[in-house]
Design a protein around this motif. Structure first.
Motif, short mmCIF file in Angstrom:
data_model
loop_
_atom_site.label_atom_id
_atom_site.label_comp_id
_atom_site.label_asym_id
_atom_site.label_seq_id
_atom_site.Cartn_x
_atom_site.Cartn_y
_atom_site.Cartn_z
N ARG A 76 0.81 -1.22 0.00
CA ARG A 76 0.00 0.00 0.00
C ARG A 76 0.85 1.27 0.00
NH1 ARG A 76 -1.94 1.97 5.38
NH2 ARG A 76 -0.77 0.95 7.03
N TYR A 77 1.99 1.26 0.68
CA TYR A 77 2.83 2.46 0.70
C TYR A 77 3.50 2.69 -0.65
CZ TYR A 77 2.31 2.69 5.78
OH TYR A 77 1.80 2.81 7.05
N CYS A 78 4.02 1.63 -1.26
CA CYS A 78 4.68 1.79 -2.57
C CYS A 78 3.68 2.20 -3.64
CB CYS A 78 5.37 0.48 -2.96
SG CYS A 78 6.82 0.07 -1.97
N GLY A 79 2.54 1.51 -3.67
CA GLY A 79 1.52 1.86 -4.66
C GLY A 79 0.98 3.26 -4.45
N GLY A 80 0.71 3.61 -3.18
CA GLY A 80 0.18 4.94 -2.89
C GLY A 80 1.17 6.04 -3.24
N GLU A 113 -0.11 2.91 -14.72
CA GLU A 113 -0.89 3.41 -13.60
C GLU A 113 -2.05 2.50 -13.26
OE1 GLU A 113 -1.83 7.40 -14.61
OE2 GLU A 113 0.27 8.02 -14.59
N GLY A 114 -2.73 1.97 -14.29
CA GLY A 114 -3.81 1.04 -14.05
C GLY A 114 -3.30 -0.24 -13.40
N PHE A 115 -2.19 -0.74 -13.91
CA PHE A 115 -1.58 -1.97 -13.38
C PHE A 115 -1.15 -1.77 -11.92
CE2 PHE A 115 2.03 -4.78 -12.61
CZ PHE A 115 1.58 -5.99 -13.12
N THR A 116 -0.49 -0.64 -11.66
CA THR A 116 -0.01 -0.35 -10.30
C THR A 116 -1.15 -0.17 -9.32
OG1 THR A 116 1.97 0.72 -11.20
CG2 THR A 116 1.41 1.20 -8.91
N ALA A 117 -2.16 0.60 -9.72
CA ALA A 117 -3.28 0.87 -8.83
C ALA A 117 -3.98 -0.42 -8.41
CB ALA A 117 -4.28 1.81 -9.50
N SER A 118 -4.12 -1.35 -9.35
CA SER A 118 -4.80 -2.61 -9.04
C SER A 118 -3.91 -3.57 -8.28
CB SER A 118 -5.28 -3.27 -10.35
OG SER A 118 -6.00 -4.44 -10.08
N LEU A 119 -2.68 -3.75 -8.77
CA LEU A 119 -1.80 -4.75 -8.18
C LEU A 119 -1.30 -4.33 -6.80
CD1 LEU A 119 -0.44 -7.48 -8.70
CD2 LEU A 119 1.52 -6.24 -9.64
N MET A 120 -1.04 -3.04 -6.61
CA MET A 120 -0.47 -2.58 -5.36
C MET A 120 -1.54 -2.24 -4.31
SD MET A 120 2.71 -2.84 -6.02
CE MET A 120 3.65 -1.92 -4.81
N ASN A 121 -2.78 -2.51 -4.65
CA ASN A 121 -3.86 -2.31 -3.68
C ASN A 121 -4.10 -3.63 -2.96
OD1 ASN A 121 -6.14 -1.83 -2.22
ND2 ASN A 121 -7.41 -1.19 -3.95
N PRO A 122 -3.60 -3.79 -1.74
CA PRO A 122 -3.73 -5.07 -1.05
C PRO A 122 -5.17 -5.48 -0.80
CG PRO A 122 -2.93 -3.37 0.45
CD PRO A 122 -2.90 -2.79 -0.92
N LYS A 123 -6.07 -4.49 -0.72
CA LYS A 123 -7.46 -4.85 -0.49
C LYS A 123 -8.09 -5.54 -1.69
CE LYS A 123 -9.23 -2.17 3.34
NZ LYS A 123 -10.29 -1.28 3.84
N SER A 124 -7.53 -5.32 -2.88
CA SER A 124 -8.05 -6.04 -4.05
C SER A 124 -7.74 -7.52 -3.94
CB SER A 124 -7.46 -5.46 -5.34
OG SER A 124 -6.06 -5.69 -5.41
N HIS A 125 -6.58 -7.85 -3.35
CA HIS A 125 -6.24 -9.25 -3.12
C HIS A 125 -7.18 -9.86 -2.07
CE1 HIS A 125 -2.55 -8.72 -5.41
NE2 HIS A 125 -2.27 -7.66 -4.68
N VAL A 126 -7.44 -9.09 -1.03
CA VAL A 126 -8.35 -9.56 0.02
C VAL A 126 -9.75 -9.77 -0.55
CG1 VAL A 126 -9.40 -8.99 2.24
CG2 VAL A 126 -7.00 -8.42 1.82
#
Length: 214
Positions: A76-80, A113-126
């Motif tokens: 979340r920190y890297c993606g944010g 940006e689309g790839f990063t926003a989705s992949l780096m959002n840990p809540k999407s994995h949850v």
């Protein structure tokens, strides 16, 4: 999977796709400020992220990310931080015709940006951990293969819906951008949306273990 279950799955994916969230905000911002092509590439970035997320889920690695505080925070920190930086850069460059023109053709930036926003959002994995298992039936064969098939189907359906939204907002944006001054403000709005999504990633709460286990 029978036809009824498949219909329920697709319907659920459609509803979830059009629900306001980071992905939708990014597409809206890209479409209005930079046009249909940029918005479509952003949606394609979300789609590509699925080819990382789904295998992570199938192999059980997504649950590790969801349960591990350190990995969760790193994501979340890297993606944010990346999205906030891109947002400030877009605001800084707003109103500069040459920069805006170049950004219209920057497929790599929109996809990234689309790839990063989705992949780096840990809540999407949850979310995937909570959503996909509801449609998996062990009696129908390999659970891992079912996860992969459902995950890919989910991303394809989402891409179609997000693509339609990208085309619509892009068409609206083309009319709004007739004014150079307004175009600069649209760039600032898009940059602000990126910053907002980035801040949401940075300050999101870690999901409760009870949710992760569900």
């Amino acid at each position: 999977m029978d036809l009824v279950t498949l219909s329920l799955f697709v319907s659920a994916v459609i509803i979830l796709t059009i629900t306001p969230g980071p992905d939708l905000f990014l597409i809206l911002g890209r479409g209005i400020s930079q046009g249909r092509t940029a918005a479509l590439y952003t949606a394609f970035g979300f789609f590509l992220a699925g080819f990382v997320q789904v295998p992570l889920l199938a192999f059980g690695l997504a649950s590790i990310v969801a349960r591990n505080q350190v990995l969760f925070d790193i994501l979340r920190y890297c993606g944010g931080a990346y999205l906030i930086w891109r947002g400030f850069k877009m605001i800084r460059d707003s109103g500069q015709t040459d920069v805006i023109s170049a950004s219209h053709t920057s497929a790599a930036a929109a996809i990234r940006e689309g790839f990063t926003a989705s992949l780096m959002n840990p809540k999407s994995h949850v979310f995937l951990l909570a959503f996909l298992p509801q449609f998996v039936r062990p009696e129908n064969g390999s659970v891992m293969m079912q996860f992969v098939i459902l995950g890919i189907l989910m991303r394809i359906v989402a891409l179609l819906i997000e693509g339609a939204i990208a085309l619509l907002t892009g068409s609206i944006g083309e009319r709004l951008r007739q004014s150079t001054r307004l175009q600069g403000w649209l760039e600032r709005i898009a940059g602000s949306l990126l910053i907002a999504v980035g801040l949401r990633l940075v300050f999101m709460e870690r999901p409760h273990d009870a949710f992760v286990r569900s």
